[in-house]
Design an enzyme around this catalytic site. Structure first.
Site, mmCIF file in Angstrom:
data_model
loop_
_atom_site.group_PDB
_atom_site.id
_atom_site.type_symbol
_atom_site.label_atom_id
_atom_site.label_comp_id
_atom_site.label_asym_id
_atom_site.label_seq_id
_atom_site.Cartn_x
_atom_site.Cartn_y
_atom_site.Cartn_z
ATOM 1 N N LYS A 11 3.490 -11.503 -1.020
ATOM 2 C CA LYS A 11 4.281 -10.419 -1.017
ATOM 3 C C LYS A 11 3.996 -9.427 0.247
ATOM 4 O O LYS A 11 3.149 -9.659 1.024
ATOM 5 C CB LYS A 11 3.908 -9.458 -2.246
ATOM 6 C CG LYS A 11 2.594 -8.954 -2.284
ATOM 7 C CD LYS A 11 2.260 -7.597 -1.613
ATOM 8 C CE LYS A 11 0.706 -7.243 -1.720
ATOM 9 N NZ LYS A 11 0.315 -6.383 -0.534
ATOM 10 N N VAL A 97 -5.669 -15.572 3.743
ATOM 11 C CA VAL A 97 -6.592 -14.960 2.857
ATOM 12 C C VAL A 97 -7.025 -13.816 3.321
ATOM 13 O O VAL A 97 -7.287 -13.444 4.179
ATOM 14 C CB VAL A 97 -7.878 -16.091 2.884
ATOM 15 C CG1 VAL A 97 -9.021 -15.358 2.047
ATOM 16 C CG2 VAL A 97 -7.391 -17.508 2.553
ATOM 17 N N ALA A 98 -7.380 -12.794 2.344
ATOM 18 C CA ALA A 98 -7.475 -11.316 2.423
ATOM 19 C C ALA A 98 -6.724 -10.615 3.480
ATOM 20 O O ALA A 98 -7.224 -9.958 4.456
ATOM 21 C CB ALA A 98 -9.158 -11.164 2.872
ATOM 22 N N GLY A 100 -3.815 -8.871 3.029
ATOM 23 C CA GLY A 100 -2.565 -7.954 2.734
ATOM 24 C C GLY A 100 -1.317 -8.471 2.147
ATOM 25 O O GLY A 100 -0.471 -7.761 2.146
ATOM 26 N N MET A 101 -1.275 -9.744 2.012
ATOM 27 C CA MET A 101 -0.208 -10.283 1.209
ATOM 28 C C MET A 101 -0.328 -10.810 -0.107
ATOM 29 O O MET A 101 0.451 -11.659 -0.532
ATOM 30 C CB MET A 101 0.406 -11.486 2.228
ATOM 31 C CG MET A 101 0.775 -11.002 3.464
ATOM 32 S SD MET A 101 1.401 -12.147 4.383
ATOM 33 C CE MET A 101 3.140 -11.892 3.631
ATOM 34 N N GLY A 103 -2.475 -12.870 -1.536
ATOM 35 C CA GLY A 103 -2.655 -14.145 -1.936
ATOM 36 C C GLY A 103 -3.494 -14.626 -2.829
ATOM 37 O O GLY A 103 -3.251 -15.547 -3.960
ATOM 38 N N SER A 105 -3.992 -12.674 -5.658
ATOM 39 C CA SER A 105 -3.371 -12.316 -6.786
ATOM 40 C C SER A 105 -2.324 -13.194 -7.065
ATOM 41 O O SER A 105 -2.047 -13.616 -8.254
ATOM 42 C CB SER A 105 -2.620 -10.823 -6.692
ATOM 43 O OG SER A 105 -3.540 -9.962 -6.171
ATOM 44 N N ALA A 106 -1.551 -13.787 -6.060
ATOM 45 C CA ALA A 106 -0.542 -14.917 -6.207
ATOM 46 C C ALA A 106 -1.064 -16.347 -7.040
ATOM 47 O O ALA A 106 -0.529 -16.714 -7.992
ATOM 48 C CB ALA A 106 0.208 -15.221 -4.935
ATOM 49 N N ASP A 138 -2.320 -6.110 -8.102
ATOM 50 C CA ASP A 138 -1.097 -6.759 -7.581
ATOM 51 C C ASP A 138 -0.761 -7.680 -8.412
ATOM 52 O O ASP A 138 0.161 -8.607 -8.039
ATOM 53 C CB ASP A 138 -1.468 -7.299 -6.167
ATOM 54 C CG ASP A 138 -1.606 -5.930 -5.287
ATOM 55 O OD1 ASP A 138 -1.196 -5.011 -5.935
ATOM 56 O OD2 ASP A 138 -1.810 -6.115 -3.999
HETATM 57 O O1 C5P Z 1 -7.080 -3.984 -8.453
HETATM 58 P P1 C5P Z 1 -7.949 -4.675 -7.173
HETATM 59 O O2 C5P Z 1 -9.037 -5.338 -7.902
HETATM 60 O O3 C5P Z 1 -6.803 -5.783 -6.591
HETATM 61 O O4 C5P Z 1 -8.377 -3.718 -6.315
HETATM 62 C C1 C5P Z 1 -9.134 -3.870 -5.166
HETATM 63 C C2 C5P Z 1 -9.543 -2.578 -4.540
HETATM 64 O O5 C5P Z 1 -8.641 -1.720 -4.043
HETATM 65 C C3 C5P Z 1 -10.169 -1.594 -5.786
HETATM 66 O O6 C5P Z 1 -11.463 -1.826 -6.166
HETATM 67 C C4 C5P Z 1 -9.922 -0.094 -5.190
HETATM 68 O O7 C5P Z 1 -11.216 0.040 -4.357
HETATM 69 C C5 C5P Z 1 -8.804 -0.432 -4.204
HETATM 70 N N1 C5P Z 1 -7.644 0.199 -5.005
HETATM 71 C C6 C5P Z 1 -7.137 1.417 -5.117
HETATM 72 N N2 C5P Z 1 -6.139 1.879 -5.716
HETATM 73 C C7 C5P Z 1 -5.161 1.107 -6.156
HETATM 74 C C8 C5P Z 1 -5.333 -0.426 -6.245
HETATM 75 C C9 C5P Z 1 -6.684 -0.948 -5.445
HETATM 76 O O8 C5P Z 1 -8.141 2.201 -4.818
HETATM 77 N N3 C5P Z 1 -4.074 1.363 -6.945
#
Ligand code: C5P
Length: 300
Positions: A11, A97-98, A100-101, A103, A105-106, A138
């Site tokens: 994404k 990897v890591a 911002g797309m 990956g 989560s996909a 995501d």
């Molecule tokens: O949900 P996820 O584990 O992918 O999020 C990774 C980190 O991104 C969270 O631990 C948080 O620090 C940050 N995050 C956030 N607000 C969001 C989504 C993610 O602060 N809505």
């Protein structure tokens, strides 16, 4: 059936509006997700235990233990079903990897779809969406695909009408950025500025541009509240964005928490030219083209 392969797209965020920090450590978002034609493939094979193997783009940076998001998804699905299923997962990565797309989560979304099929559970999408939200903010969108706006942590989704196709160029950087660190940097910048943080709101002009398939208008509306934080952590991205703008991108932004930069092009041919110019400029590790929106995960 003892083997299921699922192809799942990456994404890019078209609008990422970040609200104030919440008590639970997350931020309320307005997150316009757009699935693009850059795919990982996850193959699930029936086994007694749980294991994962990763190959392809930057595979050495993906954990092959219980921290792997695809394994976490399989474990959560088995728990939801109340059974001690096993699976061996093989992930073929093309999504950075890591980067911002989304990956990781996909891969988690693909593992949910693959194991649901492999284990003959027949769970509906809404059940998978609930499990997905517990794995990461995501992951629900990664199950859905297309174009959608996410609110809450980004997990509450409303599909959007998007005419498309829109043509994209992605500039991949060396190494990834931690999503949590980029959000923390965003909070730090805001604390320094000392200004009140507004509640996030969807941009009407962006939604109209999507509906109309108007790439020029969409390019002008692309925004990402995490961009200044990603640029502070990775200053070299400024030159990457500038090079894309200089070569006629309709819009340029950091994808999600970065460090991948996304550029909107006017056509497939323009995307090809822009990609060539970015490669020549030497401002990225690798440059890829893709189009969106594309559907979510599919069994192949
Ligand atoms: O949900 P996820 O584990 O992918 O999020 C990774 C980190 O991104 C969270 O631990 C948080 O620090 C940050 N995050 C956030 N607000 C969001 C989504 C993610 O602060 N809505």
């Amino acid at each position: 059936m003892n083997s299921v392969t699922v192809r799942v797209p990456a994404k890019v965020n078209l609008q990422l509006a970040v609200g104030p920090l919440r008590g639970d450590g997350y931020h309320d978002l307005v997150n316009v997700f757009h699935a693009v034609s850059l795919f990982d493939e996850v193959t699930a094979v029936a086994e007694t235990g749980m294991s994962v193997r990763v190959e392809g783009e930057s595979a050495d940076q993906v954990p092959e233990d219980d921290d792997n998001l695809a394994i976490r998804a399989a474990v959560a699905l088995a728990r939801h079903a109340g059974r001690s299923y096993g699976v061996s997962l093989a992930i073929r990565k093309a999504i950075p990897v890591a980067g911002g797309m989304a990956g990781g989560s996909a891969d988690a979304a693909a593992a949910l779809v693959a194991c649901n099929e492999l284990w003959g559970l027949g769970l509906p999408l809404e059940d998978l969406m609930e499990i997905a939200a517990d794995i990461g903010s995501d992951v629900p969108f990664a199950l859905l695909g297309g174009t959608a706006v996410g609110t809450g942590r980004g997990e509450r989704l409303t599909p959007l009408e998007a005419a498309g196709p829109f043509h994209w160029v992605f500039a991949l950087a060396d190494g990834g950025l931690s999503t949590a660190k980029v959000y923390a940097e965003c909070d730090r910048i805001r604390a320094e500025e000392g200004l009140p943080v507004a509640e996030p709101r969807a941009a009407g002009a962006l939604l109209a541009a999507l509906r109309d398939g108007d790439a020029k208008a969409l390019g002008a509306e692309l925004t990402n509240d995490l961009q200044s934080a990603a640029l502070r952590l990775r200053p070299s991205l400024a030159a990457t964005l500038e090079a894309g703008r200089g070569h006629g991108a309709l819009g340029a932004l950091v994808s999600g928490s970065g460090p991948t930069c996304a550029f909107l092009a006017a056509s497939a041919a323009h995307a090809g030219e822009l990609a060539g110019a970015l490669r020549d400029a030497g401002v990225a590790r690798e440059v890829l083209t893709a189009h969106g929106p594309v559907p979510g995960p599919a069994v192949v």
